[in-house]
Every structure is written in C-alpha cells, then in structure tokens.
Motif scaffolding. Structure first.
Motif, short mmCIF file in Angstrom:
data_model
loop_
_atom_site.label_atom_id
_atom_site.label_comp_id
_atom_site.label_asym_id
_atom_site.label_seq_id
_atom_site.Cartn_x
_atom_site.Cartn_y
_atom_site.Cartn_z
N ASP A 157 5.26 17.32 -14.71
CA ASP A 157 5.68 17.61 -13.33
C ASP A 157 4.90 16.77 -12.32
O ASP A 157 5.46 16.26 -11.36
CB ASP A 157 5.50 19.10 -13.02
N VAL A 158 3.59 16.64 -12.55
CA VAL A 158 2.76 15.83 -11.63
C VAL A 158 3.30 14.39 -11.60
O VAL A 158 3.51 13.80 -10.55
CB VAL A 158 1.27 15.83 -12.07
N SER A 159 3.57 13.86 -12.80
CA SER A 159 4.02 12.47 -12.89
C SER A 159 5.38 12.31 -12.18
O SER A 159 5.61 11.34 -11.45
CB SER A 159 4.07 12.07 -14.36
N HIS A 160 6.25 13.30 -12.36
CA HIS A 160 7.57 13.29 -11.73
C HIS A 160 7.44 13.34 -10.21
O HIS A 160 8.03 12.55 -9.47
CB HIS A 160 8.35 14.52 -12.22
N GLU A 161 6.62 14.30 -9.75
CA GLU A 161 6.45 14.56 -8.31
C GLU A 161 5.80 13.36 -7.61
O GLU A 161 6.25 12.91 -6.56
CB GLU A 161 5.57 15.81 -8.20
N TRP A 162 4.74 12.82 -8.21
CA TRP A 162 4.04 11.69 -7.57
C TRP A 162 4.95 10.47 -7.47
O TRP A 162 4.89 9.73 -6.50
CB TRP A 162 2.75 11.35 -8.33
N LEU A 163 5.82 10.30 -8.47
CA LEU A 163 6.73 9.16 -8.40
C LEU A 163 7.83 9.41 -7.36
O LEU A 163 8.10 8.55 -6.51
CB LEU A 163 7.35 8.87 -9.77
N SER A 164 8.42 10.62 -7.40
CA SER A 164 9.57 10.82 -6.50
C SER A 164 9.13 11.03 -5.05
O SER A 164 9.81 10.60 -4.12
CB SER A 164 10.46 11.96 -6.99
N VAL A 165 7.96 11.64 -4.82
CA VAL A 165 7.54 11.90 -3.44
C VAL A 165 6.70 10.74 -2.89
O VAL A 165 6.86 10.34 -1.74
CB VAL A 165 6.73 13.22 -3.35
N CYS A 166 5.80 10.20 -3.72
CA CYS A 166 4.84 9.20 -3.21
C CYS A 166 5.13 7.77 -3.69
O CYS A 166 4.46 6.83 -3.22
CB CYS A 166 3.42 9.55 -3.66
#
Ligand SMILES: Cc1ncc(COP(=O)(O)O)c(C=O)c1O
Length: 381
Positions: A327-336
C-alpha cells in the motif's frame, strides 16, 4: 499439453510491477522519481567507454577462454593486491555478471537437493535461482536483534546446511558484516562443513570504512563479485568469482558449456575500470550525500531503518505508517510520483512491513523525493 517444470515455478519479481506502474505514471504525469531502482544512475567510467569504442574498430571480438581473458583476470588480482589481499589470477573466473557467477557457483558446489541458507531479507533473484536449480532453500531470518546480519546462532538454528550465501554489504538492507561477524560465520562454516558463498558485489560502496572480504579469512569460500555496482557497468554483464584452486577446473567445464565465454567487448574494456577510481569514488560521494538526506528524513518521519553501512539502499520499517508495504508503494507512487520497492521481493514472510529505498539516483532527485514525501507525511497528521 505438458506442464512447465516444477522447478521453474519461482516467484515473480514484484519490483517489475512497480516499474510498470512507474512508467504509466511517467507517461501520464512525467514526474516520477525512481527510488525503486537497483543500479547506478551513472554510465560506465569514461576510460572504459573510450576503450570499448576503440576495440569495436580494432578487435575481432570473438569468443575468449571460458574463464575470461588473462589480461582481465590479472587486473582483478592486482585490484585485490592494491587492497593488501593476495589472489592468484588463476583463481579468478570472469563471469556473465554476478548472476552468471552465482549459477556457476551453485552448480559447482552443490548437488540437487543440497540445503542452501540465505538471509531473509535477502536478494530475491538468489532465492529464486537456488530453487530453480532444485536446491533446498533455507531462509535465515535476520533482524534488528543481530544488526540484520547472520550469526552463528542463526546459522545453527537452520539445521544442517550444505551452503550459506551472505551478501555484505547486503541488498536490501545495506548492512555490512564487521570483521568479527565475518570471522564468526567463517568459523561456523569450517566447523560444520558448510560451503560459504560470499557475495561482495557492493564492495567499494561503503560509508563505514573498507568492507571485510571472505578472502581475508579463508581460501575455502567462493567470492562473487561484479562490475555492475561500484564500477557502474550493469548492462555490460560482467562479474567475477574468486574460487578455491581445487574448483577452477570444475568451474571451467561448467562455464565452457553454459556460457562459452563472458562478453568479450566488456572484458577487454573492463581492464580499464581499475584506472577510473577517481570517477567511481565521486559516484560514492554522491551516494553518501543522498544517504545522509534520506537517513535524516526517515528519522524525522519516525521510521526505523537497518544500518546503511554500504550499497545504496535503506531498508525502512513502515509499521508506524499503519499501511502494508504494498500500500505504501502504491500510495507514494500515485500521490507523490515516488517509486519504491515493497519488501515482499526480499522477505516473503515479513516483507510487507518494509520498503526498500534506493538512493542511487542523483542527490537532487533524492532531495525532491524527500520534499514530496514530507508533504505526504504532513497531510496525514
Ligand atoms: C546482492 C546482489 N547480488 C547480485 C546481483 C546481480 O548483479 P549482476 O548480475 O548485475 O552482476 C545484484 C543485483 O542487483 C545484487 O543486488
């Protein structure tokens, strides 16, 4: 229809999925910062590239000896001599990257069914190669209690082993064995008749002084090395082994049949890599700068890391974020727009609690990534 072989049923490389999503984001937003990569962001040293250019015009570039050209085997032995280590060029086997060297090593040292221990977290491809060669993979869990390295107790807890693979500095933790820790592992291998495979591919990229080599303590280990990391030559597909004299003939027969020879252009050009220390040490100085920025940032974010003694990775415990690593990897890519590798590639058991951050890209990219993640962290407060 016959099924594919059972031994080929190995895990996929999850980071490839991250890279695919990073390319999609790059196409849609054009803003991706790559902290998922496992390679230098610099090309091969100028001296190597110049030599390769001249060789393309002057040399036939046919096959070479299976063990590699003597000129390069000698240059590698001299490289060790420069660090006060005595290596006979006859013990040096030039390989198709550390990856090719690892396949040769496993085939030369172990029979099918042999039990080979590897630290978890550890380099994913090694785990998968061990399995695809019909060896029994034995995971040795390491963590903060042992400074993320294997110890005598951890090795013995795994039961009888035929082989032990350790990488120092390690991918993904960046942790290096101290001389005392290396000595302890070599002692247990000698006492328990375990063949040690020492992956020293990140040697030269150290932030805590020179990294001990298995060569300093024993002539029984197989040392795996490469031009991919410190020498910044990943795509040239060139590595080497330093092996006990009694294994050279075995490795030569395997290398002849599996690979014929390592890439000739890369071998002849790589002789010049050892004269490029100034340029290569400048790369390490940049990694050091990025490492300091990222270590500070993790401290600020309240995230613990393994000690980053060498290589260009930080192994970060994402538990306090209350999200899985995927989830962290997904979120950091899609948001940041920041790509990072979830830990499951390196540790199937506990990997969802960790991400690997690579700091091999330019320090300006790392700084920008930290700024974006700072904003993400603040937005969650
Ligand atoms: C620990 C470790 N060993 C071996 C390799 C394979 O390197 P190469 O085949 O490019 O020499 C890698 C690549 O990332 C690695 O991290």
């Amino acid at each position: 229809m016959r099924e594919p072989s059972k031994r080929s049923r190995i895990a996929p490389f999850h980071v490839m999925e991250v890279m695919k999503r990073a390319s999609e984001r790059e196409r849609s937003h054009g803003d991706v910062l790559h902290l998922e990569v496992g390679q230098p962001s610099t090309p091969a040293p100028a001296l190597v590239r110049e030599a390769a250019e001249a060789l393309l015009h002057q040399h036939r570039l046919g096959y070479t000896d299976a063990l590699g050209v003597m000129e390069l085997r000698r240059a590698i032995a001299e490289h060790y001599a420069g660090a006060g280590r005595s290596v006979d060029p006859e013990q040096v086997v030039v390989t198709v990257g550390a990856s090719g060297g690892f396949v040769l090593t496993l085939l030369a040292a172990f029979d099918a069914g042999g039990r080979v221990g590897i630290t978890e977290p550890g380099y994913a491809a090694y785990r998968n190669i061990i399995q695809s060669l019909d060896l029994e993979l034995v995971g040795l869990p390491v963590g903060p209690a042992s400074r993320w390295v294997a110890t005598r107790e951890i090795v013995r807890a795994a039961g009888p082993l035929d082989g032990l693979v350790v990488a120092s500095p390690s991918n993904p933790t960046g942790t290096s064995l101290t001389a005392r820790e290396m000595r302890e592992l070599i002692d247990v291998c000698e006492t328990d008749d375990i063949r040690l495979v020492s992956d020293e591919i990140y040697h030269g990229i150290s932030y805590v002084g020179p990294t001990p080599s298995a060569i300093d303590f024993t002539s029984d280990a197989l040392v795996v090395q490469s031009f991919s990391k410190y020498f910044s030559m990943t795509g040239w597909r060139l590595g080497w082994l330093v092996v006990p004299p009694g294994l050279v003939d075995t490795l030569e027969r395997l290398a002849q049949n599996l690979f014929i020879s390592p890439p000739t252009l890369a071998q002849l050009a790589a002789v010049h890599a050892f004269d490029a220390v100034g340029e290569l040490d400048d790369n390490v100085a940049r990694y050091r700068e990025s490492r300091e920025m990222l270590v500070d940032a993790c401290r600020r974010w309240g995230l613990e890391t393994a000690p980053p003694d060498g290589a260009f990775y930080l192994w970060v415990d994402v538990g306090p974020l209350g999200l899985t690593a995927s989830d962290v990897s997904h979120e950091w890519l899609s948001v940041c727009g920041v790509a990072v590798t979830p830990g499951i590639d390196f540790d199937p058991e506990r990997g969802e609690g960790f991400v690997r951050l690579s700091f091999s890209e330019a320090p300006t990219d790392i700084e920008e990534a930290i700024g974006r993640l700072d904003r993400w962290m603040t937005s969650r407060d």
